[in-house]
Design a protein around this motif. Structure first.
Motif, PDB file in Angstrom:
ATOM      1  N   THR A   1     -13.542  11.694  46.287  1.00  0.00           N
ATOM      2  CA  THR A   1     -13.416  13.144  46.087  1.00  0.00           C
ATOM      3  C   THR A   1     -12.696  13.794  47.258  1.00  0.00           C
ATOM      4  OG1 THR A   1     -15.487  13.146  44.832  1.00  0.00           O
ATOM      5  CG2 THR A   1     -14.684  15.261  45.627  1.00  0.00           C
ATOM      6  N   LEU A   2     -13.067  13.401  48.488  1.00  0.00           N
ATOM      7  CA  LEU A   2     -12.395  13.944  49.672  1.00  0.00           C
ATOM      8  C   LEU A   2     -10.914  13.577  49.684  1.00  0.00           C
ATOM      9  CD1 LEU A   2     -14.894  13.550  52.645  1.00  0.00           C
ATOM     10  CD2 LEU A   2     -13.790  15.643  51.866  1.00  0.00           C
ATOM     11  N   LEU A   3     -10.609  12.381  49.226  1.00  0.00           N
ATOM     12  CA  LEU A   3      -9.214  11.947  49.165  1.00  0.00           C
ATOM     13  C   LEU A   3      -8.428  12.839  48.208  1.00  0.00           C
ATOM     14  CD1 LEU A   3      -7.676   9.606  50.545  1.00  0.00           C
ATOM     15  CD2 LEU A   3      -7.923   8.319  48.415  1.00  0.00           C
ATOM     16  N   PHE A   4      -9.022  13.154  47.066  1.00  0.00           N
ATOM     17  CA  PHE A   4      -8.369  14.043  46.099  1.00  0.00           C
ATOM     18  C   PHE A   4      -8.144  15.433  46.697  1.00  0.00           C
ATOM     19  CE2 PHE A   4     -10.011  11.633  42.107  1.00  0.00           C
ATOM     20  CZ  PHE A   4      -9.023  10.679  42.300  1.00  0.00           C
ATOM     21  N   THR A   5      -9.145  15.949  47.414  1.00  0.00           N
ATOM     22  CA  THR A   5      -9.004  17.293  47.990  1.00  0.00           C
ATOM     23  C   THR A   5      -7.933  17.320  49.077  1.00  0.00           C
ATOM     24  OG1 THR A   5     -10.788  16.846  49.567  1.00  0.00           O
ATOM     25  CG2 THR A   5     -11.393  17.912  47.508  1.00  0.00           C
ATOM     26  N   LEU A   6      -7.857  16.255  49.857  1.00  0.00           N
ATOM     27  CA  LEU A   6      -6.867  16.213  50.929  1.00  0.00           C
ATOM     28  C   LEU A   6      -5.438  16.170  50.381  1.00  0.00           C
ATOM     29  CD1 LEU A   6      -8.609  13.785  53.438  1.00  0.00           C
ATOM     30  CD2 LEU A   6      -8.290  16.238  53.682  1.00  0.00           C
ATOM     31  N   PHE A   7      -5.269  15.623  49.177  1.00  0.00           N
ATOM     32  CA  PHE A   7      -3.955  15.596  48.548  1.00  0.00           C
ATOM     33  C   PHE A   7      -3.711  16.826  47.669  1.00  0.00           C
ATOM     34  CE2 PHE A   7      -4.143  11.036  49.608  1.00  0.00           C
ATOM     35  CZ  PHE A   7      -2.867  10.884  50.135  1.00  0.00           C
ATOM     36  N   GLY A   8      -4.630  17.788  47.724  1.00  0.00           N
ATOM     37  CA  GLY A   8      -4.430  19.042  47.001  1.00  0.00           C
ATOM     38  C   GLY A   8      -4.630  18.957  45.511  1.00  0.00           C
ATOM     39  N   LEU A   9      -5.338  17.907  45.047  1.00  0.00           N
ATOM     40  CA  LEU A   9      -5.530  17.740  43.606  1.00  0.00           C
ATOM     41  C   LEU A   9      -6.697  18.563  43.071  1.00  0.00           C
ATOM     42  CD1 LEU A   9      -4.970  13.883  43.366  1.00  0.00           C
ATOM     43  CD2 LEU A   9      -3.375  15.698  42.756  1.00  0.00           C
ATOM     44  N   LEU A  10      -7.506  19.140  43.967  1.00  0.00           N
ATOM     45  CA  LEU A  10      -8.640  19.959  43.535  1.00  0.00           C
ATOM     46  C   LEU A  10      -8.466  21.358  44.117  1.00  0.00           C
ATOM     47  CD1 LEU A  10     -11.566  17.404  43.979  1.00  0.00           C
ATOM     48  CD2 LEU A  10     -10.447  18.089  41.865  1.00  0.00           C
ATOM     49  N   SER A  11      -7.636  22.159  43.482  1.00  0.00           N
ATOM     50  CA  SER A  11      -7.347  23.505  43.949  1.00  0.00           C
ATOM     51  C   SER A  11      -8.491  24.445  43.582  1.00  0.00           C
ATOM     52  CB  SER A  11      -6.050  23.990  43.300  1.00  0.00           C
ATOM     53  OG  SER A  11      -5.917  25.381  43.424  1.00  0.00           O
ATOM     54  N   PRO A  12      -8.745  25.508  44.384  1.00  0.00           N
ATOM     55  CA  PRO A  12      -9.771  26.497  44.006  1.00  0.00           C
ATOM     56  C   PRO A  12      -9.408  27.252  42.737  1.00  0.00           C
ATOM     57  CG  PRO A  12      -8.529  27.237  45.934  1.00  0.00           C
ATOM     58  CD  PRO A  12      -8.149  25.809  45.700  1.00  0.00           C
ATOM     59  N   ALA A  13      -8.124  27.221  42.370  1.00  0.00           N
ATOM     60  CA  ALA A  13      -7.726  27.856  41.113  1.00  0.00           C
ATOM     61  C   ALA A  13      -8.298  27.105  39.913  1.00  0.00           C
ATOM     62  CB  ALA A  13      -6.200  27.923  41.023  1.00  0.00           C
ATOM     63  N   SER A  14      -8.576  25.823  40.087  1.00  0.00           N
ATOM     64  CA  SER A  14      -9.180  25.025  39.014  1.00  0.00           C
ATOM     65  C   SER A  14     -10.689  25.089  39.165  1.00  0.00           C
ATOM     66  CB  SER A  14      -8.694  23.576  39.091  1.00  0.00           C
ATOM     67  OG  SER A  14      -7.298  23.508  39.050  1.00  0.00           O
ATOM     68  N   ARG A  15     -11.280  26.141  38.612  1.00  0.00           N
ATOM     69  CA  ARG A  15     -12.719  26.345  38.767  1.00  0.00           C
ATOM     70  C   ARG A  15     -13.496  25.204  38.122  1.00  0.00           C
ATOM     71  NH1 ARG A  15     -10.192  30.634  37.577  1.00  0.00           N
ATOM     72  NH2 ARG A  15     -10.418  30.129  35.370  1.00  0.00           N
ATOM     73  N   GLY A  16     -14.504  24.729  38.822  1.00  0.00           N
ATOM     74  CA  GLY A  16     -15.347  23.665  38.298  1.00  0.00           C
ATOM     75  C   GLY A  16     -14.762  22.281  38.455  1.00  0.00           C
ATOM     76  N   ALA A  17     -13.510  22.189  38.950  1.00  0.00           N
ATOM     77  CA  ALA A  17     -12.859  20.881  39.041  1.00  0.00           C
ATOM     78  C   ALA A  17     -13.561  19.976  40.051  1.00  0.00           C
ATOM     79  CB  ALA A  17     -11.387  21.045  39.416  1.00  0.00           C
ATOM     80  N   LEU A  18     -14.018  20.550  41.165  1.00  0.00           N
ATOM     81  CA  LEU A  18     -14.672  19.750  42.200  1.00  0.00           C
ATOM     82  C   LEU A  18     -15.966  19.143  41.684  1.00  0.00           C
ATOM     83  CD1 LEU A  18     -14.563  18.861  45.197  1.00  0.00           C
ATOM     84  CD2 LEU A  18     -15.900  20.892  45.742  1.00  0.00           C
ATOM     85  N   LEU A  19     -16.778  19.959  41.027  1.00  0.00           N
ATOM     86  CA  LEU A  19     -18.057  19.459  40.493  1.00  0.00           C
ATOM     87  C   LEU A  19     -17.826  18.437  39.390  1.00  0.00           C
ATOM     88  CD1 LEU A  19     -21.122  19.608  40.487  1.00  0.00           C
ATOM     89  CD2 LEU A  19     -20.983  21.554  38.932  1.00  0.00           C
ATOM     90  N   GLN A  20     -16.850  18.703  38.522  1.00  0.00           N
ATOM     91  CA  GLN A  20     -16.566  17.764  37.444  1.00  0.00           C
ATOM     92  C   GLN A  20     -16.048  16.445  37.999  1.00  0.00           C
ATOM     93  OE1 GLN A  20     -14.817  18.837  33.436  1.00  0.00           O
ATOM     94  NE2 GLN A  20     -12.987  17.995  34.393  1.00  0.00           N
TER      95      GLN A  20
END
Length: 616
Positions: free
Chosen positions: A335-354
């Motif tokens: 999950t951290l790897l995805f966030t560091l590459f910008g794949l989990l933007s705050p514009a995509s609500r719920g994407a982090l939890l999913q």
């Protein structure tokens, strides 16, 4: 400055904007032509004081003529309680509007009580335009350059001088950016200025500089809602439009605290590693050089070589706990790897939890594999029961607590209650994907040959000498948990603020660094305490190695109690139970991750040192 995640998203957006290629999820810009309709959507009402969200139309607000429609939602949004719906507000690109009447609603006694309760609990209204949340700007007192801070959403109303003033007029300040690189205009800012005003004849708006407020207790039978729309050009580019939301207060304190924690952890870890390497080098050289009869008179960790790999008590549950910890740790890393590459933007609500939920489900294969390998090394034979425990024990605990909390939220008629079809979908993920993957991992693990151990285990257990008071299990475990907690408590404060104060958390680069330092610290503190325990001729190290680092979760929960009493104003029973229920789940997750790292590191350490000496 934006984090690495959003820096990556910005770079990607710039590149694909020029190449007209494929956009990363959540970072695709929208262009609007002049006069084109811009949809304003409404989200849930939120409160820091109650932590119980409600649907926007729970209050008597104006509804669209065609009826309320839900937007398409992902699983993460449903679990977070987001309710994104359409609204009657008409907004068109570059079309300014002044005091446009939305509707006039009747006010019943129940409506007035509801507004009064919502204002007392400090509920905020959350809107969305082009995936940007509405923000209220506050000017900082004493700022040299007139700096501003932003709050997500705007209050339902204010309680001032004995009046309950409902915000029934809003001024929408929308910022747009124009460039020769694309046709049309992009929205880069969305601010709301709420007002409580008593409208004049024909619903006209009084002068903003001096206007009477709308007091809900003043005996009004109706309430009129109006709005302004103001478009202003902004030099902010689309890729940087989230920067205003991500300006957390106390940024410098955050940086210094994080660096301080990391430096302390690195210093202590280096010191522990240096002591262990010097001591171990001397011990191994001494054991290998001594004659057999002289070695027999020696004391220390070599004397317990025939018992050091003896099967621990409750080995089944130890193997399951380590396996589940590995599963959660892998989920966190990916999950951290995805966030560091910008794949989990705050514009995509719920994407982090999913993303976390799906990764946890698919990492079940790692849990089954790790559990089976350890259980087979312990000499266990009941692999079916062990695999069932691995598949159901901790996931069942998580789901059970979540389900009970959800029942209480549902009893409060809050939109935060997860619908039963969504709970059924989660159960399908658990039973349909996770459980079979756990069994698949266990099948591969049991088929692998048993992990080779450097020494044989004696049939008769060796007698353990009396231990000094400072080597008692409770004391060593509680002392051992202090160091891992010390590396994360500052970051924990910001994470908890983002969860319970509804702020955006974006420092995923720091979080990844803290996680790595945490794992190193857990490994070294467990190795150190295991070494001292074996030196005292106590070979019961398995659970001690697990708990010496996992006990840091106790400090996490104690810290959550302190945070609750000093930082939050929660008073209601359900809200209190919600807070401590979720903090207990976070503490259990922390317990499993740190315990798994500590025990696996100690196992590799013990196997290495006993493999380096000559055993007669």
């Amino acid at each position: 400055p934006a984090s690495a995640a959003y820096l990556a998203a910005a770079v990607a957006t710039t590149l694909v904007g020029k190449a007209q290629g494929v956009y990363l999820p959540g970072v695709a810009p929208s262009q609007y032509a002049e006069g084109e309709a811009v949809e304003l959507k409404v989200n849930k009402l939120t409160s820091v004081k109650t932590q119980l969200p409600f649907a926007y139309y729970y209050l008597p607000y104006c509804k669209p003529n065609g009826g309320v429609e839900d937007s398409a939602e992902n699983l993460g949004e449903l679990l977070e309680g987001d309710m994104i719906e359409n609204s009657p507000y008409e907004v068109k690109m570059l079309r300014n509007v002044s005091c446009k009447t939305l509707c006039t609603q009747p006010l019943t006694a129940d409506d007035k009580k509801l507004f009064q309760s919502m204002i007392d609990d400090e509920y905020l209204v959350n809107w969305l335009v082009d995936n940007l949340p509405a923000a209220t700007r506050y000017m900082k007192k004493g700022a040299k350059t007139g700096g501003a801070t932003y709050m997500k959403g705007f209050p339902v109303g204010l309680h001032k001088q004995g009046q309950y003033q409902v915000h029934n007029h809003v001024s929408l300040d929308l910022k747009f950016h124009e460039s020769k690189e694309y046709n049309g205009y992009r929205i880069v800012g969305f601010e709301v200025e709420p007002y409580s005003m008593l409208h004049g004849p024909d619903n006209s708006c009084p002068d903003i500089a001096n206007y009477p407020s709308f007091d809900i207790l003043a005996g009004h039978e109706t309430i009129t809602y109006t709005y302004d729309v103001r478009w202003t050009e902004s030099p902010i580019e689309w890729a940087s439009r989230w920067d205003s939301y991500l300006k957390l207060s106390g940024g410098q304190v955050h940086w210094f605290s994080i660096l301080n924690s990391l430096m302390i952890a690195l210093f202590l870890s280096g010191m522990v590693a240096m002591i262990l390497l010097r001591t171990l080098h001397r011990d191994i050289a001494q054991y290998n050089d001594l004659a057999a009869e002289e070695a027999a008179e020696e004391t220390g960790w070599k004397l317990v070589h025939g018992d050091v790999f003896r099967k621990p008590r409750h080995s089944k549950f130890l193997a399951v706990s380590i396996g589940t910890g590995v599963q959660i740790m892998l989920m966190a890393f990916v999950t951290l790897l995805f966030t560091l590459f910008g794949l989990l933007s705050p514009a995509s609500r719920g994407a982090l939890l999913q993303c976390c939920l799906m990764l946890y489900t698919f990492m079940g294969i790692a849990a089954g594999y790790t559990t089976s390998r350890l259980y087979k090394m312990f000499g266990g034979l009941d692999w079916k029961q062990t695999t069932l425990i691995c598949a159901f024990l901790y996931p069942g605990l998580f789901f059970g607590i979540f389900f009970v909390l959800n029942l209480f939220i549902w009893g409060q008629r809050s939109s935060g209650a997860v619908p039963f079809p969504t709970l059924f979908a989660v159960l399908c993920l658990w039973f349909g994907i996770s459980v079979p993957l756990v069994f698949l991992g266990a099948y591969f693990g049991f088929r692998k040959p048993t992990i080779e151990l450097p020494v044989r285990t004696n049939q008769i257990p060796r007698q353990i000498p009396a231990q000094p008071w400072f080597m008692s299990p409770a004391l060593t475990c509680m002392v051992g948990g202090l160091l891992p907690f010390g590396t994360v408590f500052t970051e924990l404060f910001f994470i908890m603020s983002s969860i319970w104060h509804h702020q955006f958390y974006y420092l995923f680069g720091f979080l990844g660094l803290v996680l790595v330092i945490l794992l190193i610290t857990c490994a070294e503190i467990s190795i150190s305490l295991t070494y001292f325990q074996l030196t005292s001729e106590d070979y019961r190290w398995w659970w001690r190695a697990y708990l010496s680092s996992a006990s840091s979760a106790v400090y996490v929960f104690l810290y959550s109690i302190m945070y609750f009493s000093t930082r939050l104003q929660i008073e209601k029973f359900v809200s209190t139970m919600l807070y401590f229920g979720y903090m207990f789940l976070i503490s259990v997750i922390f317990f499993l991750i740190t315990g798994a790292i500590g025990s696996l590191a100690s196992f590799l350490f013990v196997r290495a040192i006993y493999g380096s000496i000559k055993i007669d």
